[in-house]
Design a protein around this motif. Sequence first.
Motif, mmCIF file in Angstrom:
data_model
loop_
_atom_site.group_PDB
_atom_site.id
_atom_site.type_symbol
_atom_site.label_atom_id
_atom_site.label_comp_id
_atom_site.label_asym_id
_atom_site.label_seq_id
_atom_site.Cartn_x
_atom_site.Cartn_y
_atom_site.Cartn_z
ATOM 1 N N UNK A 155 150.002 38.988 92.579
ATOM 2 C CA UNK A 155 151.261 37.995 92.714
ATOM 3 C C UNK A 155 152.486 38.657 91.345
ATOM 4 N N UNK A 156 151.577 39.183 90.411
ATOM 5 C CA UNK A 156 152.424 39.563 89.211
ATOM 6 C C UNK A 156 152.832 40.832 89.047
ATOM 7 N N UNK A 157 152.335 41.882 90.065
ATOM 8 C CA UNK A 157 152.619 43.210 89.891
ATOM 9 C C UNK A 157 153.991 43.364 90.283
ATOM 10 N N UNK A 158 154.826 43.904 89.382
ATOM 11 C CA UNK A 158 156.389 44.470 89.700
ATOM 12 C C UNK A 158 156.192 45.632 90.804
ATOM 13 N N UNK A 159 157.180 45.598 91.425
ATOM 14 C CA UNK A 159 157.507 46.932 92.457
ATOM 15 C C UNK A 159 157.488 48.005 91.459
ATOM 16 N N UNK A 160 156.678 49.001 91.872
ATOM 17 C CA UNK A 160 156.517 50.281 91.268
ATOM 18 C C UNK A 160 155.286 50.209 90.103
ATOM 19 N N UNK A 161 154.560 49.086 90.226
ATOM 20 C CA UNK A 161 153.683 49.017 89.095
ATOM 21 C C UNK A 161 152.438 50.049 89.141
ATOM 22 N N UNK A 162 151.707 50.330 88.264
ATOM 23 C CA UNK A 162 150.522 51.314 88.050
ATOM 24 C C UNK A 162 149.399 50.381 87.952
ATOM 25 N N UNK A 163 148.253 50.647 88.935
ATOM 26 C CA UNK A 163 147.063 50.096 88.772
ATOM 27 C C UNK A 163 145.943 51.456 88.342
ATOM 28 N N UNK A 164 145.440 51.380 87.469
ATOM 29 C CA UNK A 164 144.292 52.388 87.109
ATOM 30 C C UNK A 164 143.190 51.839 86.926
ATOM 31 N N UNK A 165 141.875 52.393 87.691
ATOM 32 C CA UNK A 165 140.591 51.678 87.791
ATOM 33 C C UNK A 165 139.842 53.016 87.045
ATOM 34 N N UNK A 166 139.017 52.285 86.270
ATOM 35 C CA UNK A 166 137.930 53.287 85.416
ATOM 36 C C UNK A 166 136.663 53.607 86.273
ATOM 37 N N UNK A 167 136.522 54.589 87.064
ATOM 38 C CA UNK A 167 135.419 54.910 87.657
ATOM 39 C C UNK A 167 134.473 55.638 86.592
ATOM 40 N N UNK A 168 133.816 57.119 87.162
ATOM 41 C CA UNK A 168 133.000 57.505 86.122
ATOM 42 C C UNK A 168 132.511 58.910 86.960
ATOM 43 N N UNK A 169 132.175 59.963 86.352
ATOM 44 C CA UNK A 169 131.398 61.140 86.823
ATOM 45 C C UNK A 169 130.193 60.724 87.248
ATOM 46 N N UNK A 170 129.593 59.655 86.703
ATOM 47 C CA UNK A 170 128.110 58.911 87.087
ATOM 48 C C UNK A 170 128.162 58.965 88.716
ATOM 49 N N UNK A 171 129.342 58.668 89.424
ATOM 50 C CA UNK A 171 129.169 58.448 90.687
ATOM 51 C C UNK A 171 129.024 59.720 91.544
ATOM 52 N N UNK A 172 129.045 60.716 90.724
ATOM 53 C CA UNK A 172 129.098 62.234 91.554
ATOM 54 C C UNK A 172 127.728 62.835 91.274
ATOM 55 N N UNK A 173 126.726 62.402 90.726
ATOM 56 C CA UNK A 173 125.466 62.846 90.282
ATOM 57 C C UNK A 173 124.417 61.809 90.320
ATOM 58 N N UNK A 174 123.118 62.388 90.564
ATOM 59 C CA UNK A 174 122.132 61.562 90.763
ATOM 60 C C UNK A 174 121.234 61.336 89.352
ATOM 61 N N UNK A 175 121.774 61.044 88.325
ATOM 62 C CA UNK A 175 121.024 61.023 87.048
ATOM 63 C C UNK A 175 119.929 60.016 87.465
#
Length: 279
Positions: A155-175
């Motif tokens: 409800x607070x995000x202005x039009x044109x806002x930017x949301x950035x999520x912190x993912x990880x390269x860990x999702x790409x390999x089977x450590x």
Amino acid sequence: MAMGAGQLRGVVERLITAGQWQAGGPHIVIVSDAGYDVNRLAWVLRDLPVEMVGRVRSDRVMRLPKPRVLEDRFRPRRCGPLPAGISPPGDITDTADLDRLYDAVRERGRGLDVLFANAATASFATLEQITGEDFDRIFEVNVKGTLLTVQKALPLLNDGASVILNASTAADHGTPAFGAYAASKAAVRSFARTWANELNSRGVRVNAVSPGPIDTSGITELVGEENSAAFKANLGAKVAIGRIGRPEEVAAAVAFLASADSSYMMGANLYVDGGEHQI
């Protein structure tokens, strides 16, 4: 790994001083972080024209000291009271804490231009070793907590806002022994795609950043002080560029995704990994 308070200064400096905002002064920046306490972040940013920096973390999950203890330990008493508008620490899995944070934003009356959802937790456990408790703890923070952080900001995000999520390269390999964390970050990456579609009509851009191994306190929290140096050296040896990353290198990528310079990016995943998964 989540970036600590001092390490996030570069993000906010770039957001506020790079001339990337509409006329009328800086808008509100919310940083959701699982590093150290909000008081250190407040003092790091005290000289910058930031209206408000909210920080919501998973204290009980990370087993950090109580916020009051951190406040007593790190507040520079000679500097007087904390800057106005700094939200107290909280828990991103606690809807009451998130409501308190966003109520403070709402009172400012200027909406929200940038949301960096960065809080996370991790632990090592193989398929044979992991318990339901381990799995629930990681997914409650990394997946559910990220969802709630963004959902309650809608409800607070202005039009044109930017949301950035912190993912990880860990999702790409089977450590080995890192499966639950990797799966949680794969879910975060998927959120970026879906939410970019869902929020597109409002002009809200959603993107992810996927850091490789980064030199943060999260590594020490994960493996212990006595193992930290060797663990970092081992990680660096596997990266094409020959070292682990610096927090400010991730900060620059986040600032780019938050700014108008990335206006043609939507649902993307920006790798900051020293070539770990690229060459």
